[in-house]
Every structure is written in structure tokens, then in C-alpha cells.
Design a protein around this motif. Sequence first.
Motif, PDB file in Angstrom:
ATOM      1  N   CYS A   1       0.713  -1.122   0.133  1.00 37.04           N
ATOM      2  CA  CYS A   1       0.135  -0.003   0.169  1.00 37.04           C
ATOM      3  C   CYS A   1       1.012   1.286  -0.026  1.00 37.04           C
ATOM      4  CB  CYS A   1      -0.749   0.051   1.243  1.00 37.04           C
ATOM      5  SG  CYS A   1      -1.762   1.659   1.426  1.00 37.04           S
TER       6      CYS A   1
ATOM      7  N   CYS B   1       0.396   3.215   3.453  1.00 33.56           N
ATOM      8  CA  CYS B   1       0.799   2.616   4.743  1.00 33.56           C
ATOM      9  C   CYS B   1       1.742   1.614   4.773  1.00 33.56           C
ATOM     10  CB  CYS B   1      -0.386   2.302   5.629  1.00 33.56           C
ATOM     11  SG  CYS B   1      -1.133   0.701   5.051  1.00 33.56           S
TER      12      CYS B   1
ATOM     13  N   CYS C   1      -6.790  -0.517   0.472  1.00 35.36           N
ATOM     14  CA  CYS C   1      -6.064  -1.136   1.498  1.00 35.36           C
ATOM     15  C   CYS C   1      -6.843  -1.630   2.903  1.00 35.36           C
ATOM     16  CB  CYS C   1      -4.981  -0.242   1.862  1.00 35.36           C
ATOM     17  SG  CYS C   1      -4.013  -0.807   3.527  1.00 35.36           S
TER      18      CYS C   1
ATOM     19  N   CYS D   1      -5.376   0.447   6.027  1.00 34.57           N
ATOM     20  CA  CYS D   1      -5.730   1.929   6.231  1.00 34.57           C
ATOM     21  C   CYS D   1      -6.941   2.683   5.271  1.00 34.57           C
ATOM     22  CB  CYS D   1      -4.326   3.009   5.768  1.00 34.57           C
ATOM     23  SG  CYS D   1      -3.873   3.133   4.146  1.00 34.57           S
TER      24      CYS D   1
HETATM   25 ZN    ZN Z   1      -2.559   1.176   3.653  1.00 37.27          ZN
END
Ligand code: ZN
Length: 433
Positions: free
Chosen positions: A327, A330, A345, A348
Motif C-alpha cells: 500500500c 501505509c 487497503c 488504512c
Molecule cells: Zn494502507
Amino acid sequence: MYYAYKYRLKPSGTHREELDRHRDICRQLYNHTLYRLNEYQENHGELPSMTTLRSELPDLKKWWDGLSDVYSKVLQTVVERLFDNLKGLSKLKENGYGVGHLKWKPPREFRSFTYSQSGFKLDKKGGQTVLSLSKLADIPIRLHRAIPDDATLKQVTVKKEPTGEWFATFGVEMDREPPAPPENPEKCVGIDVGILKYAHDTDGTAVGSLDLSDERERLEREQRKLSRKQHGSANYEKQRRRVAECHANLKRKRRDFLHKLSNYYVREYDLVAVEDLNVKGMMESPPNSRNTASAAWRTFLTLLEYKCDREGTHFVAVNPRGTTKECAACGVSTEKPLWVREHSCPACGFEADRDANAAWNILSRGLEDVGVGYSESTSSESQGDSDGLRKSLRDFRTPVETALPVDTPVSAKRVLEAGSPILKDRTASAVSE
Ligand SMILES: [Zn+2]
């Protein structure tokens, strides 16, 4: 720094005869030298030195009618090149690679010869620019772009393409040092180059391989016609040229496109991050597959790299491992099969187009590799690093350029005429195979 400049020659009928005659003498010298080298190696168990080889040329000229018609430096280059090739081969053999022998060259395979250091110059004759080749001719040349004034011409290679066209490629040296890339690049971009399909960058630009289907169809048509002609007949030869022209046309369009695309990135950005295709290729493509799209992207990256060097733009090739899974906001990795086109994701909540997400990862790895700060384009105060990039991505929350029309085909014609500026146009930025 060395550069190559390639131009079309416009030889007359007489020029063509002379060019072909010189080319053939060089070819014969090549074959003769190859024979001599093999003989020497059999008798002495090693290759003769370059000096020994070169010193044989004057003797050869004594009995070889026509050899003196060719400029002496040209002959030397033929010998030197063969020598270098053989050296390279024997080095490979020493290292345990199974390599074949250099082969005797028939006329069709020996296409070029080189003037090195002297014996050639660009000149004006009768209001026309000509390439003046010593002991050969003054051949009209189409200088469609200028060679910079401060450049020194080191050599020129003239080459006959299978279409029968002649080209001159100048090896040029420039004294000036290329500009150093900026310490704090402001405009940075990451490009996700799909090995099979298209590229996608962090500014939301999607680029496909060029649509060359018309050109390919024509090539196939001409090839079918060729297969119906009697091998060796005059019609066969005519048709063979047509096929060669189709090949050359395809190649020219592809290269032109890649040049425009790489120019665009070098002109627009201070830092360009891409994936290391050597690593990526090993990971993704089946062994020994020769994929034209991947070859084209390789060419693109090669062009991009040397243009970045020349213009003072950072060029970073990053490790491609996991760029699609990770991702960009994050850093958490999630499995993602090929058919999942969106990145969403679970950790997050960051959402983006699959390739946009990959491109962001490539950019942040690139920034890390170069070790420069990332500043959000205009304000140089908000400088950070790849963490800063992540933060600013997290602030997006909303999908970054999710719904790009990546499968709208754009014809080759449009791309070539409009050039790269259309790439700026985010809504109509897709060029698809
Ligand atoms: Zn993420």
C-alpha cells in the motif's frame, strides 16, 4: 559525453554504386581477416595482437586490387571491429559460456562501414549539405536536426538498410559536462511500466504501447504476397523490399513514439523513478519469451536513462519486488491477483487504481534510493522524504486518479502528430495497444 546523431542520406545512382562497392570491399576484408585470424589461432594457440593485424594491411594492398580504393582508416576499423568481437567472444568462452564462432558474412549481412577520426566532413556544395567521404563521394544528406556547435565529430558510420536506404550515424563528443541533477528535485514522478501492456505514472498519466495494428496488418499482407513469389525472381526481390519497408516503418514509428515519451518525462521532471526491468523481467515473464512490448519498454528506459543523464534529471531504477502488493499510503502488503484492478487497503483504507498505487510505491522507493527530499511541487518549505510522500498520500483518502480510461485506443497518427502534450491531458491520456 558521447552522442549519436542519425541522418538519412540521399545518394544518387552513382553514389549508390560507389557506396555498395566500398561496402563490399570492406566485407571481403572482413572475411579475409576472419580467415587469417582463425589460421593464426590454430597455429599459435592464441589471437595475434592488434598491431600485428594492422601491420598486414599495407602488404595486402600490394596484391589486392581495389583495396586501396577504400580510405585506409575505414579498412582499419573493419579489422579492429572484427578483432574486438573475437576478443569478446573468447572472453565469454573463458568464462565458460558456450558461444559459437564468428561467421563468414554474405553481402546481405554486411551493411555498414565506418570512418573514424578522419576522412569525413559535413560540407556545403551547390546550396546543399553533403557528407563528404574521402575516396568515396560527396553525398547529399538530410540534416533534419542540427548537431550542436560545440560538438566534435568523432566518427561516422554509413549503413544500408534492408529497404535500400542509406543512413549516416555520427558519433559525437561534447566537451561540456552534463548538468548535475538538482539536490532538491521539485517535480518527481514514478512510472509503473507494465511488462505486457502499458505504463502508468504518479501524475495520473497512463500510456499504452502504440497502436500499430494497421502497420502490422500491412506487413502481414506484404509477407503473404512474398510467400507466393518465386524465390530469386525479380518480382520476389521487389516484394522483399516492400516487406523490408514495412518493417522499417514499424520500427521508425515505435522509436519515434518512445523518443517523444522519454523527452516528455525528461523535460517535465527533476526526478524519474522506474522499476528495474531486469529484475522485473525475471520475475514476471516466462523464460526466453521475447515479448515486443517488453522490448519496447526496455528501449524506452534506455532512452530515458541517457536523456536524464544528459539533461541533469535524476533517474532511479528501483527494486520492483512487491510494488503492486504494497500500500502506497501505509506500506502494508496484501495479495492482489492480476485481475484486481483497484487497490483498496484493508489496513488504512487508502484506495487507488492498482497501477497508480504501484507507481506511488516506485516513486517513494526512488526517493529513498536517491536520498533526496520530496517537496510537494510548488512549496519548497513542505519538504520531506518518502515518509512525507506517504503522509501526503494518506491525506488524499479519496481515490487518486482511480478511473482512468486506460483502454481508449488512440491511433498512432494522433500520438505522432500531437506528440507528448496529450499526455498532460488527464482525461484523454490513454494510448492503448
Ligand atoms: Zn494502507
